[in-house]
Write a protein that holds these residues in place. Structure first.
Motif, PDB file in Angstrom:
ATOM      1  N   ALA A   1       0.441   7.158   3.925  1.00  0.00           N
ATOM      2  CA  ALA A   1      -0.704   8.068   3.744  1.00  0.00           C
ATOM      3  C   ALA A   1      -1.033   8.781   5.047  1.00  0.00           C
ATOM      4  O   ALA A   1      -1.482   9.923   5.047  1.00  0.00           O
TER       5      ALA A   1
ATOM      6  N   ALA B   1       1.315   7.515  -2.681  1.00  0.00           N
ATOM      7  CA  ALA B   1       1.418   6.700  -3.895  1.00  0.00           C
ATOM      8  C   ALA B   1       2.712   6.970  -4.645  1.00  0.00           C
ATOM      9  O   ALA B   1       3.180   6.135  -5.424  1.00  0.00           O
ATOM     10  N   ARG B   2       3.309   8.151  -4.398  1.00  0.00           N
ATOM     11  CA  ARG B   2       4.528   8.516  -5.143  1.00  0.00           C
ATOM     12  C   ARG B   2       5.800   8.075  -4.424  1.00  0.00           C
ATOM     13  O   ARG B   2       6.890   8.168  -4.975  1.00  0.00           O
TER      14      ARG B   2
ATOM     15  N   ARG C   1       1.962   1.484   2.620  1.00  0.00           N
ATOM     16  CA  ARG C   1       1.340   2.589   1.873  1.00  0.00           C
ATOM     17  C   ARG C   1       0.326   3.308   2.782  1.00  0.00           C
ATOM     18  O   ARG C   1       0.212   4.527   2.750  1.00  0.00           O
ATOM     19  N   HIS C   2      -0.384   2.533   3.581  1.00  0.00           N
ATOM     20  CA  HIS C   2      -1.356   3.131   4.506  1.00  0.00           C
ATOM     21  C   HIS C   2      -0.634   4.039   5.510  1.00  0.00           C
ATOM     22  O   HIS C   2      -1.078   5.163   5.775  1.00  0.00           O
TER      23      HIS C   2
ATOM     24  N   ARG D   1      -5.100   8.957  13.386  1.00  0.00           N
ATOM     25  CA  ARG D   1      -5.589   9.929  12.413  1.00  0.00           C
ATOM     26  C   ARG D   1      -5.985   9.230  11.118  1.00  0.00           C
ATOM     27  O   ARG D   1      -5.378   8.193  10.757  1.00  0.00           O
ATOM     28  N   LEU D   2      -6.963   9.790  10.436  1.00  0.00           N
ATOM     29  CA  LEU D   2      -7.328   9.245   9.127  1.00  0.00           C
ATOM     30  C   LEU D   2      -6.400   9.847   8.075  1.00  0.00           C
ATOM     31  O   LEU D   2      -6.055  11.030   8.162  1.00  0.00           O
ATOM     32  N   PRO D   3      -6.011   9.065   7.102  1.00  0.00           N
ATOM     33  CA  PRO D   3      -5.173   9.626   6.036  1.00  0.00           C
ATOM     34  C   PRO D   3      -5.917  10.741   5.289  1.00  0.00           C
ATOM     35  O   PRO D   3      -7.085  10.585   4.968  1.00  0.00           O
ATOM     36  N   THR D   4      -5.238  11.855   5.066  1.00  0.00           N
ATOM     37  CA  THR D   4      -5.863  12.925   4.280  1.00  0.00           C
ATOM     38  C   THR D   4      -5.727  12.605   2.799  1.00  0.00           C
ATOM     39  O   THR D   4      -4.895  11.776   2.396  1.00  0.00           O
ATOM     40  N   GLY D   5      -6.513  13.277   1.998  1.00  0.00           N
ATOM     41  CA  GLY D   5      -6.427  13.088   0.551  1.00  0.00           C
ATOM     42  C   GLY D   5      -5.022  13.367   0.028  1.00  0.00           C
ATOM     43  O   GLY D   5      -4.458  12.596  -0.748  1.00  0.00           O
ATOM     44  N   ILE D   6      -4.460  14.488   0.485  1.00  0.00           N
ATOM     45  CA  ILE D   6      -3.097  14.850   0.062  1.00  0.00           C
ATOM     46  C   ILE D   6      -2.130  13.750   0.486  1.00  0.00           C
ATOM     47  O   ILE D   6      -1.253  13.328  -0.284  1.00  0.00           O
TER      48      ILE D   6
ATOM     49  N   ILE E   1      -2.745  10.600   0.991  1.00  0.00           N
ATOM     50  CA  ILE E   1      -2.967   9.382   0.189  1.00  0.00           C
ATOM     51  C   ILE E   1      -2.312   9.520  -1.181  1.00  0.00           C
ATOM     52  O   ILE E   1      -1.628   8.606  -1.655  1.00  0.00           O
ATOM     53  N   VAL E   2      -2.519  10.671  -1.801  1.00  0.00           N
ATOM     54  CA  VAL E   2      -1.960  10.873  -3.151  1.00  0.00           C
ATOM     55  C   VAL E   2      -0.433  10.910  -3.102  1.00  0.00           C
ATOM     56  O   VAL E   2       0.252  10.317  -3.946  1.00  0.00           O
TER      57      VAL E   2
END
Lengths: 377, 262
Positions: free
Chosen positions: B80, B201-202, B76-77, B190-195, B197-198
């Motif tokens: 993301a 999840a799908r 999942r990470h 790179r750090l996962p962006t909010g988009i 991450i969301v």
């Protein structure tokens, strides 16, 4: 009943933690505290690029479309890192725009907030220092297609960098019910007649006095209906109180983790101080109380996210988190001993913030009064 | 271009040292209470290397992990961060496997996924630091391998890999399919962006068992763990006293030289 964090919440937490490790060392916190503006454009842009400013803003308005509980996890990590940029102010102000703004207002404001181009400051509290409607004495008087705002706002966070204020003003006087007659306006921070004066606060968290003198705003800048602003504000204050709890509990997490580590490492009279009964007693109490306060905060946040009534639970959570953070940071200083009282040690950063945050969005006494009202007393 | 990145879930290396505990009798690390395991840092760099190629050449990137149910969190990470798909070989006793056993299962999984040009691994796992699995997967698959990469790119129909050596780096040209192990010199991931991450999840993660991929779990390990212990560090502090900073520095240099550190 599943009380575990979701995978998404875990990723938010690890990402935020890594962000703080990369870009936001404690040395920077101290620098920002000393500076009158206390802002770093590069870090702000990084946060915006990651979508943090638009976390709860829907994708159609340029946001992430995440939920309030994920935002709470993010705020916990910010509290843990003593994050000072105007994230809290801006995100909190985006919530009423999202809830009560017109389509045009949302299209105009929300993408700018999400992209980090528009910093907001909540201009609510006044010299009476209350979050009750009766405390709003700033007036907005109709003048053709405009309103003219006059009044003084006090303890206003992040005004020194804000592009806009979300300002609560009285548009009608109803002495029988002070909640009537309050209206919310978006005010350009560069408007003529606005005077911003920094305040010296215990947490150096950029509080200001903002005086509005004959400040003109268009009727189009009104969020929600005329005289009907207080229900929107009530919801905003509940959201803000829980969000502040999350910051406090993040700070409390830092304290417990570091106090435990220190109690194991620090040797006195030939033994780690954590082997002495008094320190064990302090730490077990801290562990338990912070754990309880965090879980009450999560419950209140969950209720806020559901959108239903939550006044009692929010007040309980804010009251408990405030008391716990204050008392536990005092115990933290006891555990660290002399070093914990120095400027060089991080403990003081949290000690000062605990005293400041307890007063924001409802101090423990007013929150307990709210609980009493909610249970029919 | 299809890229498969092998990633592993490890105990969070950022935990305070006091929280790290082992069971010397059972020769196991005791998972720290209340600490969520994370993706191994070198594997995260391998994901970054894959995403750099994706950004440049529109490659499809699949993250692959072997581990218990909790291990899908690292998939999942990676999702993301921006990988396109995830495959989780669920095996609760994955921690019992040595590098040979792990490499065998991952090789079978890679064969099951099929149609790949490049397999990326971290240079070593951040828990045991063995650095064997990538090499063994390549051996099992019969494909070339380049280790400790600081840069991975395409040149015509081949890979161009910069491989770190003690005082510099080699530039290697490799035909594909190939396996490359990636080092931290490739740069921060790179750090996962909010988009991201969301959206992650799908995404449905493909969950397979060792039987699904036809892997034979070896009955015996090829390597034996003789002893597991936490080294005792004896730290002695010496305070250098001098009248000026320059004198302190000179004295420090003398003592470091005496200790054969410089």
């Amino acid at each position: 009943m599943d009380l575990n964090f979701t995978e998404t919440q875990d990723i938010v937490r690890t990402t935020a933690r890594e962000f703080m490790a990369r870009y936001y060392p404690k040395s920077l916190v101290r620098e920002l505290e000393e500076e009158p503006i206390g802002f770093r454009e590069d870090i702000w842009k990084e946060a915006a690029n990651l979508g943090w400013l638009g976390w709860v803003i829907p994708e159609e308005y340029g946001g992430v479309g995440g939920d309030f509980l994920e935002l709470i996890v993010l705020l916990e990590e910010m509290g843990k890192a003593c994050f000072m940029l105007p994230f809290f102010s801006t995100v909190i102000c985006s919530l009423p725009i999202l809830a009560a703004g017109t389509k045009e207002q949302k299209e105009e404001l929300l993408p700018k907030i999400a992209q980090g181009e528009m910093i907001f400051s909540l201009a609510f509290t006044e010299p009476s220092a209350t979050y009750e409607a009766a405390g709003i004495e700033t007036k907005a008087v109709a003048d053709g297609n405009d309103y003219v705002i006059n009044g003084t706002k006090l303890f206003i966070h992040d005004a020194q960098v804000a592009h806009s204020f979300l300002c609560a003003a009285r548009t009608e006087t109803d002495k029988a019910n002070p909640e009537n007659g309050i209206t919310l306006f978006v005010v350009d921070a560069k408007s003529p007649g606005i005077k911003i004066t920094p305040l010296e606060a215990i947490a150096d968290d950029k509080q200001t006095e903002v005086i509005f003198k004959d400040v003109k705003v268009s009727k189009d800048a009104m969020i929600g209906e005329i005289n009907q602003g207080f229900p929107i504000i009530k919801r905003l204050l509940e959201q803000a109180a829980v969000a502040k709890c999350a910051e406090m509990m993040g700070g409390a997490d830092w304290m417990v983790e570091n106090c435990v580590a220190y109690a194991i490492e620090r040797v006195q009279y030939g033994k780690p101080i954590g082997s002495y009964g008094i320190i064990q007693s302090y730490l077990s109490e801290m562990w338990a109380e912070v754990g309880i306060a965090k879980r009450l905060m999560y419950y209140a946040a969950w209720l806020v996210a559901q959108g239903g009534p939550c006044a009692k639970e929010v007040a309980m959570a804010k009251s408990l988190a405030s008391e716990v953070y204050r008392s536990q940071t005092r115990m933290g200083v006891q555990i660290f001993g002399g070093i914990g009282t120095t400027r060089e040690h991080d403990m003081g950063l949290y000690y000062r913030r605990a005293r400041q945050a307890a007063l924001l969005f409802g101090d423990p006494i007013s929150m307990r009064e709210r609980v009493a009202q909610e249970i029919g007393l | 271009m299809n890229i498969i990145v092998c990633i592993k879930q490890v105990p969070d290396p950022e935990i305070p040292p006091v929280k790290f505990q082992i069971d010397p009798e059972g020769k196991k690390v005791i998972p720290p209470d209340g600490v969520t395991p994370v993706i191994s840092v070198f594997d995260e760099r391998a994901v970054e290397a894959a995403l750099k190629l994706k950004d440049k050449y529109k490659a499809k990137v699949t993250a692959l992990t072997l581990g218990p149910d909790s291990a899908k969190a690292v998939i999942r990470h990676a999702l993301a961060m921006g990988v396109d798909a995830g495959v989780h070989i669920q095996y609760e006793a994955a921690g019992e496997l040595d590098s040979f056993g792990t490499a065998h299962v991952l090789m079978k999984a890679i064969e099951k996924i099929g149609d790949y040009s490049l397999v990326l691994c971290g240079r070593q796992a951040a828990d045991w630091d063995a650095g064997q699995v990538g090499l063994l997967i390549a051996e099992n698959l019969g494909i070339p391998v380049v280790t400790v990469a600081k840069k991975v790119d395409l040149q015509d129909d081949k890979l161009r890999v910069e491989s770190v050596i003690q005082d510099g780096y080699h530039v290697m040209e490799v035909s594909m399919p190939a396996l490359v192990t990636v080092s931290s010199e490739i740069g921060l991931s790179r750090l996962p962006t909010g988009i991201g991450i969301v959206k992650a999840a799908r995404v449905k993660i493909e969950n397979l068992s060792v039987e699904d991929i036809g892997a034979d779990i070896p009955e015996a390990r090829c390597t034996e763990l003789i002893k597991l212990y936490v080294p005792v560090r004896d730290i002695q502090c010496q305070i250098i006293e001098a009248d000026t900073v320059q004198e302190s520095a000179e004295e420090l240099a003398v003592r470091l030289r005496e200790a054969k550190i410089i």
